[in-house]
Design a protein around this motif. Structure first.
Motif, mmCIF file in Angstrom:
data_model
loop_
_atom_site.group_PDB
_atom_site.id
_atom_site.type_symbol
_atom_site.label_atom_id
_atom_site.label_comp_id
_atom_site.label_asym_id
_atom_site.label_seq_id
_atom_site.Cartn_x
_atom_site.Cartn_y
_atom_site.Cartn_z
ATOM 1 N N TRP A 1 3.307 -7.095 -8.297
ATOM 2 C CA TRP A 1 4.709 -6.654 -8.422
ATOM 3 C C TRP A 1 5.675 -7.786 -8.117
ATOM 4 O O TRP A 1 6.747 -7.866 -8.734
ATOM 5 C CB TRP A 1 4.970 -5.431 -7.538
ATOM 6 C CG TRP A 1 4.342 -4.190 -8.116
ATOM 7 C CD1 TRP A 1 3.297 -3.480 -7.603
ATOM 8 C CD2 TRP A 1 4.694 -3.543 -9.350
ATOM 9 N NE1 TRP A 1 2.989 -2.432 -8.439
ATOM 10 C CE2 TRP A 1 3.824 -2.443 -9.507
ATOM 11 C CE3 TRP A 1 5.655 -3.783 -10.324
ATOM 12 C CZ2 TRP A 1 3.892 -1.589 -10.606
ATOM 13 C CZ3 TRP A 1 5.720 -2.932 -11.428
ATOM 14 C CH2 TRP A 1 4.852 -1.849 -11.557
ATOM 15 N N GLY B 1 9.499 2.864 -3.523
ATOM 16 C CA GLY B 1 9.154 1.929 -4.598
ATOM 17 C C GLY B 1 10.408 1.638 -5.405
ATOM 18 O O GLY B 1 10.432 1.760 -6.625
ATOM 19 N N CYS B 2 11.441 1.205 -4.703
ATOM 20 C CA CYS B 2 12.793 1.101 -5.293
ATOM 21 C C CYS B 2 12.932 -0.056 -6.266
ATOM 22 O O CYS B 2 13.950 -0.150 -6.965
ATOM 23 C CB CYS B 2 13.831 0.968 -4.194
ATOM 24 S SG CYS B 2 13.668 -0.569 -3.238
ATOM 25 N N GLY B 3 11.950 -0.947 -6.326
ATOM 26 C CA GLY B 3 12.046 -2.079 -7.237
ATOM 27 C C GLY B 3 13.281 -2.919 -6.940
ATOM 28 O O GLY B 3 13.568 -3.237 -5.777
ATOM 29 N N ASP C 1 10.350 -0.796 -0.642
ATOM 30 C CA ASP C 1 9.393 -1.316 -1.616
ATOM 31 C C ASP C 1 8.463 -2.266 -0.862
ATOM 32 O O ASP C 1 8.862 -2.881 0.123
ATOM 33 C CB ASP C 1 10.124 -2.082 -2.726
ATOM 34 C CG ASP C 1 9.301 -2.180 -4.003
ATOM 35 O OD1 ASP C 1 9.635 -1.489 -4.989
ATOM 36 O OD2 ASP C 1 8.299 -2.950 -4.017
ATOM 37 N N SER D 1 7.030 -4.910 -2.253
ATOM 38 C CA SER D 1 7.068 -6.249 -2.850
ATOM 39 C C SER D 1 8.266 -7.013 -2.291
ATOM 40 O O SER D 1 9.416 -6.633 -2.541
ATOM 41 C CB SER D 1 7.181 -6.125 -4.373
ATOM 42 O OG SER D 1 7.854 -7.231 -4.914
ATOM 43 N N ASP E 1 5.510 0.459 2.743
ATOM 44 C CA ASP E 1 4.497 1.024 1.844
ATOM 45 C C ASP E 1 4.836 2.487 1.562
ATOM 46 O O ASP E 1 4.898 3.303 2.494
ATOM 47 C CB ASP E 1 3.124 0.901 2.519
ATOM 48 C CG ASP E 1 1.998 1.300 1.580
ATOM 49 O OD1 ASP E 1 2.275 1.853 0.488
ATOM 50 O OD2 ASP E 1 0.834 1.065 1.945
ATOM 51 N N ALA E 2 5.021 2.814 0.294
ATOM 52 C CA ALA E 2 5.351 4.192 -0.073
ATOM 53 C C ALA E 2 4.215 5.155 0.284
ATOM 54 O O ALA E 2 4.448 6.356 0.442
ATOM 55 C CB ALA E 2 5.656 4.277 -1.565
ATOM 56 N N CYS F 1 11.211 9.057 -6.570
ATOM 57 C CA CYS F 1 10.202 8.032 -6.812
ATOM 58 C C CYS F 1 10.035 7.907 -8.326
ATOM 59 O O CYS F 1 9.602 8.848 -8.987
ATOM 60 C CB CYS F 1 8.912 8.499 -6.136
ATOM 61 S SG CYS F 1 7.720 7.232 -5.858
ATOM 62 N N VAL G 1 6.156 5.109 -9.779
ATOM 63 C CA VAL G 1 5.400 4.559 -8.648
ATOM 64 C C VAL G 1 4.155 5.394 -8.345
ATOM 65 O O VAL G 1 3.091 4.843 -8.064
ATOM 66 C CB VAL G 1 6.282 4.471 -7.373
ATOM 67 C CG1 VAL G 1 5.509 3.861 -6.214
ATOM 68 C CG2 VAL G 1 7.546 3.653 -7.641
#
Ligand SMILES: C[S@@+](CC[C@H](N)C(=O)[O-])C[C@H]1O[C@@H](n2cnc3c(N)ncnc32)[C@H](O)[C@@H]1O
Length: 201
Positions: A9, A52-54, A73, A75, A103-104, A119, A122
């Motif tokens: 990611w 996992g909002c990117g 997120d 990453s 960590d989601a 979400c 994800v």
């Protein structure tokens, strides 16, 4: 050789917003997502957790509408881009959003602390999606809802709507699935299965 998902990611992050539905840089696509989400969220103000909002696109979109968004997120590259996007946003939007590394699968959310767990794209990648959903649902306040956007993409990745509903149904009494074929959401015609799930415990 196993591949580190965080590294994968991180590598996706620099170009992530180029896809119309990721960066929502086109006004029509952005409006389509805003309308879709406002149609299924409780009225603002409300507390939304964005897992996992990117690059933080949805977090900013919702804060613009008056929601308090707690985004995370795993990453570091995505988190850093989300923070940069937030730094460019107006103060009233910035003040409504927090972004953290996490960590989601184990977001460490306090029980009954959120009105919405959101979400997008994800769940399909979670090692144990049913366990993750159970934890997310435990974070909802009475009357709260889970809002997922997923797909069974032509790339071969993803989760069918039927499987997703089954997973969510293990933790939620009411599960509604809406298919999302509207090209306004994607910036093009699509032929694969993309959908929204709204679920109540
Ligand atoms: C396809 S992107 C979606 C980003 C964002 N939700 C959106 O719709 O624009 C998937 C994101 O989920 C993150 N992710 C995947 N698994 C995760 C996990 N277990 N914990 C936290 N983030 C995760 C990735 O780093 C990536 O930013």
């Amino acid at each position: 050789m196993s591949v580190d998902p965080v590294a994968l990611w991180d590598a996706e992050a620099p170009a992530f917003d180029e896809a119309p539905d990721h960066g929502l840089l086109d006004a029509d696509v952005r409006a389509a997502w805003r309308d879709l989400l406002l149609g299924v969220l409780p009225p603002a103000p409300a507390d939304v957790v964005d897992l996992g909002c990117g690059t933080g696109t949805l977090a900013v979109l919702l804060a613009e509408q008056g929601y308090a968004v707690h985004a995370l997120d795993f990453s570091p590259a995505m988190v850093s881009l989300a923070c940069a996007k937030l730094a460019d946003a107006p103060r009233r939007v910035r003040d409504l959003v927090t972004v953290r590394d996490g960590d989601a699968a184990e977001p460490g959310l306090a029980p009954a602390s959120a009105d919405v767990v959101l979400c997008r794209h994800v769940l399909w990648a979670m090692p144990d999606p049913a366990l993750a959903v159970r934890r997310w649902v435990a974070a909802l306040r009475p009357g709260g809802r889970l809002v997922l956007v997923e797909g069974d993409w032509s790339t071969g990745a993803g989760l069918t709507a039927a499987r997703c509903a089954e997973i969510v149904g293990e933790s939620c009494a009411r599960v509604q699935v809406r298919h999302l074929p509207d090209p306004r959401l994607w910036g093009r015609e699509i032929t694969d299965e993309r959908y929204l799930v709204v679920a109540h415990p």
